[in-house]
Scaffold this active site. Sequence first.
Site, mmCIF file in Angstrom:
data_model
loop_
_atom_site.group_PDB
_atom_site.id
_atom_site.type_symbol
_atom_site.label_atom_id
_atom_site.label_comp_id
_atom_site.label_asym_id
_atom_site.label_seq_id
_atom_site.Cartn_x
_atom_site.Cartn_y
_atom_site.Cartn_z
ATOM 1 N N ARG A 74 83.810 52.287 4.780
ATOM 2 C CA ARG A 74 83.650 50.969 4.147
ATOM 3 C C ARG A 74 82.673 50.115 4.950
ATOM 4 O O ARG A 74 82.984 49.616 6.025
ATOM 5 C CB ARG A 74 85.017 50.271 4.057
ATOM 6 C CG ARG A 74 84.981 48.920 3.397
ATOM 7 C CD ARG A 74 84.632 48.985 1.923
ATOM 8 N NE ARG A 74 85.617 49.751 1.163
ATOM 9 C CZ ARG A 74 85.369 50.255 -0.063
ATOM 10 N NH1 ARG A 74 84.202 50.055 -0.659
ATOM 11 N NH2 ARG A 74 86.305 50.952 -0.692
ATOM 12 N N ARG A 99 77.595 60.475 -0.122
ATOM 13 C CA ARG A 99 78.126 59.604 0.941
ATOM 14 C C ARG A 99 79.310 60.223 1.680
ATOM 15 O O ARG A 99 79.755 59.668 2.679
ATOM 16 C CB ARG A 99 78.512 58.234 0.361
ATOM 17 C CG ARG A 99 79.612 58.276 -0.682
ATOM 18 C CD ARG A 99 79.955 56.867 -1.174
ATOM 19 N NE ARG A 99 81.009 56.874 -2.179
ATOM 20 C CZ ARG A 99 81.735 55.819 -2.498
ATOM 21 N NH1 ARG A 99 81.531 54.669 -1.883
ATOM 22 N NH2 ARG A 99 82.652 55.881 -3.437
ATOM 23 N N HIS A 169 73.653 51.421 -1.141
ATOM 24 C CA HIS A 169 74.753 50.462 -1.380
ATOM 25 C C HIS A 169 74.954 49.595 -0.133
ATOM 26 O O HIS A 169 75.991 49.659 0.539
ATOM 27 C CB HIS A 169 75.998 51.299 -1.666
ATOM 28 C CG HIS A 169 77.197 50.573 -2.167
ATOM 29 N ND1 HIS A 169 77.743 49.481 -1.534
ATOM 30 C CD2 HIS A 169 77.992 50.800 -3.235
ATOM 31 C CE1 HIS A 169 78.823 49.077 -2.193
ATOM 32 N NE2 HIS A 169 78.988 49.866 -3.233
ATOM 33 N N ASP A 213 80.436 41.510 -9.605
ATOM 34 C CA ASP A 213 80.136 42.951 -9.686
ATOM 35 C C ASP A 213 79.165 43.137 -10.851
ATOM 36 O O ASP A 213 79.573 43.243 -12.000
ATOM 37 C CB ASP A 213 81.446 43.736 -9.898
ATOM 38 C CG ASP A 213 81.245 45.226 -9.676
ATOM 39 O OD1 ASP A 213 80.101 45.652 -9.446
ATOM 40 O OD2 ASP A 213 82.252 45.974 -9.738
ATOM 41 N N GLU A 272 72.429 45.968 -3.650
ATOM 42 C CA GLU A 272 72.147 47.404 -3.681
ATOM 43 C C GLU A 272 70.897 47.657 -4.508
ATOM 44 O O GLU A 272 70.795 47.179 -5.641
ATOM 45 C CB GLU A 272 73.343 48.131 -4.293
ATOM 46 C CG GLU A 272 74.673 47.727 -3.649
ATOM 47 C CD GLU A 272 75.887 48.161 -4.470
ATOM 48 O OE1 GLU A 272 75.826 49.215 -5.119
ATOM 49 O OE2 GLU A 272 76.889 47.420 -4.467
HETATM 50 C C1 BG6 Z 1 79.808 48.713 -6.267
HETATM 51 C C2 BG6 Z 1 80.345 48.781 -7.651
HETATM 52 O O1 BG6 Z 1 78.526 49.231 -6.245
HETATM 53 O O2 BG6 Z 1 80.644 49.511 -5.413
HETATM 54 C C3 BG6 Z 1 81.799 48.303 -7.673
HETATM 55 O O3 BG6 Z 1 79.537 48.021 -8.532
HETATM 56 C C4 BG6 Z 1 82.627 49.110 -6.685
HETATM 57 O O4 BG6 Z 1 82.327 48.392 -8.982
HETATM 58 C C5 BG6 Z 1 81.962 49.046 -5.329
HETATM 59 O O5 BG6 Z 1 83.941 48.592 -6.637
HETATM 60 C C6 BG6 Z 1 82.691 49.825 -4.233
HETATM 61 O O6 BG6 Z 1 82.900 51.144 -4.608
HETATM 62 P P1 BG6 Z 1 83.724 52.107 -3.683
HETATM 63 O O7 BG6 Z 1 83.802 53.405 -4.438
HETATM 64 O O8 BG6 Z 1 82.953 52.262 -2.393
HETATM 65 O O9 BG6 Z 1 85.060 51.466 -3.448
#
Ligand code: BG6
Length: 299
Positions: A74, A99, A169, A213, A272
């Site tokens: 994260r 990833r 991202h 979002d 992103e």
């Molecule tokens: C963003 C999406 O790019 O990533 C969201 O638009 C999503 O909808 C977020 O919740 C995080 O995704 P993840 O899979 O890393 O929890």
Amino acid sequence: MTDAADLTARFGMDGRLEFTSPADGMAVADIKTRLCSARIALQGAQVIDWTPAGEKPLIWLSPAAKFSAGKSIRGGIPVCWPWFGAHADPSLPAHGFARTVPWRVTAAESRPDDNLTLVFELAANAATQALWPYTTPLQLRITLGRTLQLELITRNEDKREVTLSEALHTYFAVSDVRQVSVTGLDGGDYLDKVTGFDRKTQQGAVTFDGEVDRIYVDTAAECVIHDPLWQRRILIEKQGSDSTVVWNPWHGKATAMGDMGAEGYLSMLCVESGNAAHNQVRLAPGDEHRLCVRYSISR
Ligand code: BG6
């Protein structure tokens, strides 16, 4: 020799670049030059820190991030590929698999101006072929200095045309997201994931007082994150990208995610650069696509 020791022997640069395996066992490239410090996890080729010398970190890593094999970390810069967001087949992982799998370091080079480039490659194997039955080797070139540049290069070595979506991202560190705005998207259309993918038009700068979002479509524009409390602007330049995603989960979703930290959502913001929704990329056999970003600080 451990993997990390072996990589340091092959690519290490006397204190400026070395590979380590912290207690959790996940190998990481540690970079420390006169221009910046940075860390890149080999899983996902995921940048997890980039701090230009004399600055606060630019990249946010959750204080509650979990480092475990096959799980996305994260924060940092996860590479979403070869699809962005949920897959039509719910058994396939959100944001693809790049990833969550290990990448190979194939080159490291220091330039005369002290910028340092690392090259990572993700080649198909039986596990990735089960998720994505195409031969599309992927390379990520990361150049670290006073600016951070990433180039994600997909080559179609298959006999068939392939269609993919993707995003870098990036989680940016901010003082307080409630005080921050993002410019560059005024007048552009976006799909609002918070309201079931409704198509809307952006009016003015993007600001944050609840969950955001959004997939901004058909935009190659440069964006700027304005952070008055930290008296800095983050410039986001991009090439080969027609979509920009802006995301902050806000309190409720962040709490449910479990790896954002108590108030973590207040100190981050994802902008992103990618190709999503109808901006997906079509690659004929033999073709190549480059998604490039460049991040820098200005005042
Ligand atoms: C963003 C999406 O790019 O990533 C969201 O638009 C999503 O909808 C977020 O919740 C995080 O995704 P993840 O899979 O890393 O929890």
